[in-house]
Every structure is written in C-alpha cells, then in structure tokens.
Design an enzyme around this catalytic site. Structure first.
Site, short mmCIF file in Angstrom:
data_model
loop_
_atom_site.label_atom_id
_atom_site.label_comp_id
_atom_site.label_asym_id
_atom_site.label_seq_id
_atom_site.Cartn_x
_atom_site.Cartn_y
_atom_site.Cartn_z
N GLY A 201 -3.84 26.50 -93.89
CA GLY A 201 -5.24 26.67 -94.26
C GLY A 201 -5.50 27.31 -95.61
O GLY A 201 -6.56 27.89 -95.84
N MET B 263 -3.87 17.04 -90.42
CA MET B 263 -2.81 16.02 -90.39
C MET B 263 -2.98 15.08 -89.21
O MET B 263 -2.08 14.94 -88.38
CB MET B 263 -1.45 16.71 -90.37
CG MET B 263 -1.24 17.65 -91.53
SD MET B 263 -1.64 16.90 -93.12
CE MET B 263 -0.03 16.81 -93.84
N ARG B 264 -4.12 14.46 -89.14
CA ARG B 264 -4.35 13.53 -88.04
C ARG B 264 -5.18 12.37 -88.57
O ARG B 264 -6.21 12.58 -89.20
CB ARG B 264 -5.12 14.28 -86.95
CG ARG B 264 -5.16 13.57 -85.67
CD ARG B 264 -4.70 14.39 -84.48
NE ARG B 264 -4.61 13.48 -83.34
CZ ARG B 264 -3.48 12.94 -82.94
NH1 ARG B 264 -2.36 13.24 -83.52
NH2 ARG B 264 -3.47 12.09 -81.93
N ASN C 24 -11.35 14.64 -98.42
CA ASN C 24 -9.98 15.06 -98.11
C ASN C 24 -9.29 15.47 -99.40
O ASN C 24 -9.64 14.97 -100.48
CB ASN C 24 -9.23 13.89 -97.47
CG ASN C 24 -7.79 14.24 -97.13
OD1 ASN C 24 -7.50 15.31 -96.59
ND2 ASN C 24 -6.86 13.35 -97.47
N HIS D 204 -5.40 15.52 -101.07
CA HIS D 204 -4.03 15.02 -100.88
C HIS D 204 -3.18 15.51 -102.06
O HIS D 204 -3.64 15.44 -103.21
CB HIS D 204 -4.03 13.50 -100.79
CG HIS D 204 -2.66 12.94 -100.54
ND1 HIS D 204 -2.05 13.04 -99.31
CD2 HIS D 204 -1.79 12.31 -101.36
CE1 HIS D 204 -0.85 12.49 -99.39
NE2 HIS D 204 -0.66 12.03 -100.62
N GLU E 224 -8.21 3.67 -94.14
CA GLU E 224 -6.78 3.61 -94.47
C GLU E 224 -6.33 5.00 -94.93
O GLU E 224 -7.07 5.69 -95.64
CB GLU E 224 -6.52 2.59 -95.59
CG GLU E 224 -6.97 1.18 -95.29
CD GLU E 224 -8.48 1.02 -95.39
OE1 GLU E 224 -9.12 1.72 -96.20
OE2 GLU E 224 -9.03 0.18 -94.63
N GLU F 26 -1.57 25.26 -106.29
CA GLU F 26 -2.45 26.06 -107.17
C GLU F 26 -3.57 25.19 -107.73
O GLU F 26 -4.72 25.60 -107.81
CB GLU F 26 -1.64 26.60 -108.34
CG GLU F 26 -1.27 28.05 -108.22
CD GLU F 26 -0.49 28.50 -109.44
OE1 GLU F 26 -0.97 28.34 -110.58
OE2 GLU F 26 0.63 29.01 -109.22
N GLU G 288 -4.66 22.46 -106.35
CA GLU G 288 -5.54 22.10 -105.22
C GLU G 288 -6.63 23.15 -105.03
O GLU G 288 -7.80 22.84 -104.81
CB GLU G 288 -4.73 21.98 -103.92
CG GLU G 288 -3.77 20.81 -103.92
CD GLU G 288 -3.02 20.67 -102.58
OE1 GLU G 288 -3.65 20.77 -101.52
OE2 GLU G 288 -1.79 20.46 -102.62
#
Ligand code: GAR
Length: 217
Positions: free
Chosen positions: A15, A93-94, A110, A112, A146, A175, A177
């Site tokens: 988190g 992660m789902r 999101n 990534h 997707e 960092e 992110e």
C-alpha cells in the site's frame, strides 16, 4: 458540502501508493477525498496502516466468494455504501470482469510499474532488465477490460543502470510512482481530462502537468 470526488483506493498488499494518495489528499485544495480503502486480502499490510489513520476500510476477501462475479458484486455494494465516485487501484492484484470494468469506465484508474504498453503483467522489472531497456518507469491509466490496458493519463521515466537488480530498479520506479499517481488522481478528480476514442488529452487549463510526464533524470 464538499465538492471533492469521493474516492476509494483498492489494494492487495503493502500500500505505498495508497499512502502517497492519502497524503496528497490531505492538502486543502486536493480535489479527491479518500472515503474508503478496501483490500481483497485480509493480510494486506496497507489495510492496517489505513485503519490507524482513521480511514474507513473494508476487506472483501476474494477467497470467500464462489466466483469473480460474486466477489465484485460484494465489492460494488461496499463502494455504493460509501458513495464512491472514483476508484484508484494501487497494487490491486486482481483482474476485474469486463462488466465491472465497464460499470466504472473512465472512473477507475490504475498504476503499473512500466512504461506501458511495454511490460504489461507481472515481473515487470525482471523483464525490463532482461530486455536491456535503458529507461524504465511507470504509467497511470484508465482501466479497461484487458490487463494493463487503457488510456494513459500520466507517465514518469527513470534511468536503468547496468548495475541494477529487479529490486533496485523497482525502488527507483516506486519513487516515481509516488510522485506521478497523486498528480494523476488530482487531474482526474478535477475533471481535467478529455476522452478520445483510444486516448485522453489533458485540458490546457489544468496546470501542473510537469509531474504527469516526467522525463528520465
Ligand atoms: C506498485 O509497484 C504498483 O505499480 C504495482 O504493484 C506495486 C504495489 O506496491 N502494480 C501492478 O503491478 C499492477 N499491475 P504498493 O502496494 O506499495 O503500492
């Protein structure tokens, strides 16, 4: 009444991105308010941190549900109960079903840890190093059905050094992110986005876009 967008953060683990969003949201002029932190894993360390911060939290353990649809139906109920308008996935992660993703179309984002569309999926840093890329980074995007697809909102790049291991590269990307995700959520919550067919553009008046497209330094 607050005009801030009621935002839920969904996590599965540590988190640290959630923390960066929560910390940003404490700024008076931040346009998103974190009204819920939810995890699909009861043991996620991030959920304990959120509780200690006095945030509303929920655990919807996917293992307790017979199907993906049943899990998402419960998750949707929890989001509804908190009047959520925006969802930020932060190490969640789902994979979501197309129906759930469609329901949250253009309202779910999101992060990534790669410069999408390169290196979707897991083990991003290992694969980036194996490919010999010289620049890595992270991407915030709207969620589509997707995996790791969807209109890109923000990206930040970091250099890759010959001495890097997956862990040292991951730390450098993380960092970035933590800088870029709060900036991207700010933009989305403030309505600074225009939707095209495949892409989004940032409205001219939005300001502060430097953080959204950080070159490697
Ligand atoms: C982050 O690096 C995030 O980008 C990644 O998981 C990590 C979660 O860390 N997400 C994905 O790979 C999604 N495809 P955090 O729990 O400390 O935020």
């Amino acid at each position: 009444m607050s005009t801030k967008k009621r935002t839920a953060i969904l996590i599965s683990g540590r988190g640290s991105n959630m923390k960066s969003l929560v910390e940003a949201s404490r700024t008076a002029d931040y346009p998103a308010e974190i009204v819920l932190v939810a995890s699909n894993r009861p043991e996620a360390p991030g959920i304990g941190w959120a509780e200690k911060q006095g945030l509303r939290t929920a655990v919807v353990d996917h293992k307790q549900f017979p199907s993906r649809e049943a899990f998402e139906s419960r998750l949707q109920t929890v989001l509804d109960e908190h009047g959520v308008e925006l969802v930020a996935l932060a190490g969640f992660m789902r994979l979501m079903t197309p129906a759930f993703v469609e329901r949250w179309r253009d309202r779910m984002i999101n992060i990534h840890p790669s410069l999408l569309p390169s290196f979707k999926g897991l083990h991003t840093h290992e694969r980036a190093l194996a490919a010999g890329v010289k620049i890595a980074g992270c991407t915030v995007h709207f969620v589509r059905a997707e995996m790791d697809e969807g209109p890109i909102i923000a990206q930040a790049a970091v250099p890759v050094f010959p001495t890097d291991s997956p862990d040292t590269l991951a730390a450098r990307v993380l960092e970035a992110e933590h800088r870029v995700y709060p900036a991207a959520l700010r933009l989305v919550a403030a309505g600074g986005i225009q939707f095209g067919v495949q892409k989004v553009t940032i409205n001219q008046h939005s300001g502060g876009t430097d953080t959204l497209f950080s070159p490697a330094i």
